[in-house]
Scaffold this active site. Structure first.
Site, PDB file in Angstrom:
ATOM      1  N   HIS A  67       0.853  -1.185   0.000  1.00 22.86           N
ATOM      2  CA  HIS A  67       0.000   0.000   0.000  1.00 22.86           C
ATOM      3  C   HIS A  67       0.895   1.244   0.000  1.00 22.86           C
ATOM      4  CE1 HIS A  67      -2.956  -2.967   1.408  1.00 22.86           C
ATOM      5  NE2 HIS A  67      -3.901  -2.099   1.136  1.00 22.86           N
ATOM      6  N   HIS A 107      -3.046   0.041   7.153  1.00 26.64           N
ATOM      7  CA  HIS A 107      -2.559  -0.430   5.853  1.00 26.64           C
ATOM      8  C   HIS A 107      -1.408   0.443   5.346  1.00 26.64           C
ATOM      9  CE1 HIS A 107      -5.903   2.366   5.314  1.00 26.64           C
ATOM     10  NE2 HIS A 107      -5.198   2.850   4.321  1.00 26.64           N
ATOM     11  N   GLY A 157      -5.172  -2.209  11.769  1.00 30.62           N
ATOM     12  CA  GLY A 157      -5.515  -2.710  10.442  1.00 30.62           C
ATOM     13  C   GLY A 157      -7.012  -2.682  10.255  1.00 30.62           C
ATOM     14  N   PRO A 158      -7.758  -3.442  11.058  1.00 30.71           N
ATOM     15  CA  PRO A 158      -9.220  -3.311  10.984  1.00 30.71           C
ATOM     16  C   PRO A 158      -9.600  -1.874  11.338  1.00 30.71           C
ATOM     17  CG  PRO A 158      -8.589  -5.339  12.112  1.00 30.71           C
ATOM     18  CD  PRO A 158      -7.333  -4.521  11.953  1.00 30.71           C
ATOM     19  N   ASP A 198      -9.869   8.345   6.097  1.00 32.54           N
ATOM     20  CA  ASP A 198     -11.313   8.540   6.013  1.00 32.54           C
ATOM     21  C   ASP A 198     -12.093   7.394   6.628  1.00 32.54           C
ATOM     22  OD1 ASP A 198     -12.108  11.035   4.523  1.00 32.54           O
ATOM     23  OD2 ASP A 198     -10.479  10.304   3.267  1.00 32.54           O
ATOM     24  N   ASN A 228      -7.072  12.723   2.569  1.00 28.16           N
ATOM     25  CA  ASN A 228      -6.741  12.680   1.142  1.00 28.16           C
ATOM     26  C   ASN A 228      -7.970  12.461   0.274  1.00 28.16           C
ATOM     27  OD1 ASN A 228      -7.210   9.878   1.117  1.00 28.16           O
ATOM     28  ND2 ASN A 228      -5.061   9.414   1.551  1.00 28.16           N
ATOM     29  N   HIS A 305      -3.643   3.375  -3.843  1.00 27.78           N
ATOM     30  CA  HIS A 305      -3.874   2.939  -2.457  1.00 27.78           C
ATOM     31  C   HIS A 305      -3.300   1.553  -2.164  1.00 27.78           C
ATOM     32  CE1 HIS A 305      -6.113   1.695   1.152  1.00 27.78           C
ATOM     33  NE2 HIS A 305      -6.491   0.632   0.474  1.00 27.78           N
ATOM     34  N   GLU A 463     -20.651  -0.657  23.036  1.00 30.89           N
ATOM     35  CA  GLU A 463     -19.960  -1.898  23.373  1.00 30.89           C
ATOM     36  C   GLU A 463     -18.658  -2.045  22.585  1.00 30.89           C
ATOM     37  OE1 GLU A 463     -23.093  -1.765  22.223  1.00 30.89           O
ATOM     38  OE2 GLU A 463     -24.319  -2.264  23.978  1.00 30.89           O
ATOM     39  N   PHE A 491     -24.402  -8.787  23.501  1.00 33.01           N
ATOM     40  CA  PHE A 491     -23.857  -7.570  22.903  1.00 33.01           C
ATOM     41  C   PHE A 491     -22.342  -7.574  22.809  1.00 33.01           C
ATOM     42  CE2 PHE A 491     -28.228  -6.753  24.131  1.00 33.01           C
ATOM     43  CZ  PHE A 491     -28.713  -6.759  22.837  1.00 33.01           C
ATOM     44  N   HIS A 527     -32.002 -11.046  22.398  1.00 33.40           N
ATOM     45  CA  HIS A 527     -31.132 -10.965  23.571  1.00 33.40           C
ATOM     46  C   HIS A 527     -30.656 -12.343  24.042  1.00 33.40           C
ATOM     47  CE1 HIS A 527     -32.530  -6.897  23.516  1.00 33.40           C
ATOM     48  NE2 HIS A 527     -31.999  -6.576  24.676  1.00 33.40           N
TER      49      HIS A 527
END
Lengths: 730, 730
Positions: A67, A107, A157-158, A198, A228, A305, A463, A491, A527
């Protein structure tokens, strides 16, 4: 803006620069203060930026992967951070009071790797830097930054996770500062810097983080928005046209714009210094306009990217910069020299802090001892003795057992920071004198006024960020803070991506999941987490424990506090459950499963766990009385702990190798239990809204009904109608 | 504000009231227009409000359970919606063009149940209303609203889901309107109303929904914020002090304040009518100040949220209202009369719409036929024939096979609305002439201009709301729109709470999960979903399918499009995988698992799935050549479909009952496979960052290594060293 103007700008706001202020507290002397950008001429700064961008481009070109665009676009604020702003020590990467930097747009990891290399981290050798996307499994340059490596605070990363972790780090600083700093002795005052793209602004967890950090007035947190305006699909306005600055301001942040993020190192440094201004009362959001893949033919385009720029494009970049197009991986000596002073400067930071700590030790010896214990991650030696040795015998909701077990530990061991996603009345995680973690000037309409010394965190109905912040708290320094989160088990599905990141990083976080199985009753199938245990039982490093009564709850907590390999989830009931006193064992929990009731010659082994453990005991009694079948009973609170036992122990508990069939009773779906059982009384679909006293009956979890089904199964098994390998859903 | 002023206020803004505008299009004549609040005297309106609040209080008192406070606080906007604003037909609850109402704060379900009863829904009898939290499993009043019941559009409860579903419903209206309406013929113009509490504003998915709805300029969506400033833990300011109006405005919404949400029915109606104004260009957010549990002694307090108010408190409420304190469940005749006209008014709405449709049919017969087909949920008869009968034999990433299989269907069947969470270049879900769903006046910096007719949705980096919006699209009317979502498999963990809600509601949504197993390679463990399949394989109603090559991808899509019992997730590879032409079978996929290679006398059955299916074939060949072992091979794309097969079929596929051991090969953790296999070559922990060509090797998924391990296991199994019941991780 000139250097002098920068100083003035800071001076206007608070009477002294951030550095000046820090120096007053004995933290920074003149020699450890970095030179301001003005002292380097503009041409040399341009050379540094060019060198950085080309290094990134070459690194992606090498193996045709990576990247490049984001990292290239961020070059200038890399210089601003590593060279001019952050207080850190490359040769003492674990220095306790270091500034933390989080790359939430993970990334763009090359941005961080290259800066670690340039600023002199020892582990990040030239050879290591060049191993990015190579075949080396021991590369320190994986596709996203990983916590195991020097100079990386947390794995990211996530998207949206890093900014949430950064909030956790900033909370840790605030809390430790409020607890340990004394006038003239700011032993903890590091700043947390976090870069985002973003995506972190679009992801829900990122929005939760912005909202909660603003509420907490974390003025020790600066977010740098690499604006960007490009994501994978193209320009951001394809999908997001919100007014970012206005939204962030509405969340309680101060916002500064930097219009030229490509070249204006001075402007970025000035903005970053605002971040460190201790008189600010809000977190700072710096909106830096940058250009993805700047300098290349694909600048400003999504294609830069996630794929190398291309050989010709890179050559053209070099040509435009007046560089030798044939040279790859070239870093001019001038650039090397530019970064050369950083390690020594870092060691001076460390030395000054050590000196401060020595004086602090003289002036505040008791506090200093506690502080050192916390830094070393030590709990009081007697923590385990604070767990009661026995419990009342009347039926107790295991969510209440939790508090019996750890209430005293939470009250007396300041290591624990306990929080909930707005379920204080339900999860029972408070203690009598608990103080809320909140800005000290906040006077809530209801409830107590808090302070940054507080150790009880009202995360709100958030959560996901709760679990991600907990990861940040845990990563600040090992065991200095042990974060506890709590909400309904269902949850933890909202929180799952962050819980997973904790497991991946082996972070010591304890999640308290109440209202498990179908006991949530009238709240209904939304639930009732019938399938969720499968996720946490499958998750590596995670210890998902369903204790069967207070004694097992004690075992679960003992194990959780001792476990250093990752997070624990303690899964407890809403409703009162029988106490199996004399049968259950806290030590048994640590082995994952154990025999609750033995029968030398047995027809069947009944397995159960958690809120329904007594069901197995009761079914065994009916099987003997009414079906003339001898049943063994096994309590099975944790898959992972049992999987780690030797085969001989596993066989002694289950005795399936002796031809005895095993039947599990648990109102979750059966998936996962097939490893340990031949049949199951389990849920076959989602739950139902019925009050607690009717819900078990509705799904056939009545003792007599279950005994009948198990009896039928045992006869079919003995008759060979079904065999091992044909798991039967009863 | 008087009725006349209300009309003026509307008139000022757009030259005609919303009702007036609709009437121009033949939708509403005078007789179906509801009386404005002014026509009922203030005392009578107060009686209606009192009656409603006491009904809620009594319902919670009855069985000592329930959530009274929110529903009581919302009484006035219940009247405003059901009596004065919404266009719906209680006796034709499925009327296609009805306004949709979503209770995103689903725990206040009594609010909706009571309004359904009062407005005359036939199923919601008095007896049914009183069954709330009773022992009746067939109660229409579960603890949260459920889609199965008349007048409920979607199941809500998990916070933040409902508002996201509402965005989906509003998108559906926009899209169908753009597709089917013609001048003078607004055959689709319903409005979506959604009530939320503080939680939906804090939950990340709610924030994603606000941001994306604002971007889309959904002027047919009105959110009513029940701003009572109370959550379970106390006052909202304990945890959230953001400027909500400013934040929502920054997201592109228009905001109206209603300062007295307790009694000002007129003011609320005026605000709601703004919502319907067709000249508005933004979604509308109505910030209604209300008081939780108003009228009771615990008004404004968190304790009124989740538990009955208490007998004495309810009696005191009745006394204060001048009611007989002994009477329970009393609804005065005046109140009944107040609601009495609603069913007839609703039938007039339906009749007017039917008349319009008849004229539309005359004027636009072809379009009308298509519209009727869409309303009936019919796909073109020939959809299945658009799937190619065969595929190229060269290795193909199954994410590309997807497009080969359904590209033509997506292009030609307008039922499908396909979206992605910012991974257009990766998921391959576009078709040549695709149009983007976006406001027609949006001119993005890059990419194509879209329109509301567009069927390709750029959800942004918002996986969670993507799945929740898809649920709303699917729930608009069965099969009128079939939503497709797509992202990396790993990030369906972000979306999981919404995916689960789709499964719970049996909604027809197809999720395309690319980059599954460990093939994401250099992106590393954050992107390698080693444990996630366990969740989706355990989830009731969900069909999680891992097809092994293009032929199986065809089978997966055929099944997914035909399946009416819930969502499907099609899990595909990033990397090119071998095509097992002549072995794989699309019909086999529909049975969950099938024999790929049979051996009459076999030593072992090898099971695999998805990207690694060819591994089993290759290992079988090496076992025969080098280990003199005969291996059968089974392709196993879907647990659920196989579980639903008769035992005889299952045994014919696995033949474990003949004593043949089964070994699974899949780079996920083993959990779940233990049902079908005796050993597994699986992942034992998280993944690693290594390019695709090295990652399988790193974890021992080389043919020779796997064959060696399987060979060793078979010999141990045959020698009795390990047996069935001792699942072995190889």
């Amino acid at each position: 803006m000139t250097d002098v103007q920068m100083q003035d700008a800071n001076g206007d706001a608070n009477g002294s620069t951030a550095y000046g202020k820090a120096a007053v507290n004995g933290l920074l002397k003149e020699e450890s203060k970095p030179a301001a950008p003005k002292q380097t001429n503009k041409e040399d700064l341009q050379l540094v930026l060019q060198s950085f961008r080309l290094l990134i481009a070459d690194l992606c070109q090498q193996f045709g992967m990576g990247h490049p665009g984001g990292a290239i676009g961020m070059a200038a604020f890399g210089v601003a951070l590593w060279k001019y702003t952050m207080r850190y020590a490359p040769h003492s990467p674990d220095w306790f009071n270091r500034d933390r930097f989080i790359l939430s747009n993970g990334h763009t990891c090359l941005f961080q790797y290259a800066n670690l290399y340039l600023s002199g981290y020892k582990a990040m050798t030239w050879e290591q830097l060049l191993s990015y996307h190579s075949e080396r499994p021991d590369s320190l340059c994986p596709g996203h930054p990983e916590i195991e490596h020097e100079g990386i605070e947390l794995t990211t990363g996530p998207l949206g996770q890093g900014i949430s972790n950064a909030v956790g780090l900033a909370i840790a600083t605030k809390h430790l500062a409020a607890t340990f700093n004394r006038p003239g002795y700011e032993v903890v005052n590091n700043h947390t810097w976090c870069s985002i793209g973003d995506a972190c602004l679009q992801e829900g967890v990122g929005c939760e983080a912005l909202s909660y950090a603003g509420h907490l007035k974390l003025n020790n947190l600066t977010v740098i928005y690499d604006n960007n305006q490009i994501t994978c699909d193209g320009s951001v306005d394809l999908t997001n046209t919100e007014d970012v600055n206005k939204k962030v301001e509405a969340c309680g942040w101060e916002v500064i714009d930097v219009m030229d993020g490509v070249n204006d190192i001075e402007g970025i440094v000035a903005a970053l210094e605002k971040g460190r201004d201790p008189n600010r009362t809000k977190p700072l959001f710096i909106n830096v306009r940058s250009i993805i893949g700047v300098g290349s033919a694909v600048a400003g385009q999504a294609v830069s990217h996630g794929a190398p720029l291309g050989k010709d494009n890179v050559a053209a970049m070099k040509k435009a910069y007046g560089w030798d197009t044939e040279k790859v991986f070239h870093i001019p000596d001038k650039v090397k020299n530019f970064y050369a002073d950083i390690p020594a400067r870092g060691e001076k930071h460390v030395q000054e802090w050590n000196d401060l700590l020595a004086r602090y030790n003289n002036e505040h010896p008791d506090l200093s001892k506690t502080f050192k214990d916390r830094m070393a991650g030590n709990l009081p030696d007697n923590w385990a003795s604070m767990i009661p040795s026995s419990f009342p015998s009347d039926p107790t909701p295991s969510r209440k057992s939790n508090n019996m077990v750890v209430g005293k530990i939470f009250a007396e061991c300041p290591t624990f920071m306990v929080g909930t996603a707005d379920l204080t009345p339900s999860v029972n995680m408070t203690w009598p004198s608990y103080e809320i973690f909140n800005p000290p000037d906040l006077k809530p309409i209801s409830g107590k006024q808090g302070s940054y010394k507080g150790r009880y965190i009202h995360y709100g109905i958030r959560e996901h960020v709760m679990a991600a912040i907990a990861n940040g708290l845990a990563a600040y320094s090992p065991r200095t803070i042990i974060p506890i989160t709590s909400t309904f088990f269902m949850f933890y599905l909202y929180a799952a991506p962050a819980v997973r990141m904790g497991a991946l990083q082996k972070l010591k976080v304890i999640h308290v999941a109440t209202h498990d199985s179908i006991g949530a009753g009238e709240d209904g199938p939304t639930h009732q987490p019938v399938e969720l245990a499968a996720l946490y039982r499958a998750m590596p490093n995670m210890e998902y424990i369903r204790p069967g009564d207070s004694e097992e709850v004690a075992g679960a907590w003992k194990r959780a506090i001792e476990y250093e390999g990752g997070p624990t989830m303690i899964s407890v009931s809403r409703q009162a459950i029988p106490q199996l006193s004399g049968l259950t064992s806290r030590d048994g929990v640590a082995r994952g499963a154990y025999v609750l009731r033995e029968e030398k010659v047995a027809d069947v082994t009944l397995i159960s766990a958690g809120a329904e453990l007594s069901f197995a005991r009761d079914v065994a009694a009916v099987l003997e009385r009414e079906h003339k079948l001898k049943a063994r009973v096994v309590s099975f609170p944790c898959y992972k702990l049992f999987r780690e036992q030797p085969l001989s122990y596993q066989r002694s508990v289950l005795r399936r190798n002796e031809g005895i069939p095993a039947v599990v009773i648990e109102p979750y779906v059966s998936l996962g239990w097939e490893r340990w059982a031949d049949a199951g009384v389990n849920m076959k679909g989602f739950g139902h809204s019925l009050p607690g006293k009717y819900i078990y009956q509705h799904f056939g979890f009545e003792t007599g009904v279950m005994a009948g089904r198990v009896g039928d199964f045992v006869r079919e098994f003995e008759g060979g109608k079904v065999g091992r390998g044909d798991f039967v859903e009863l």
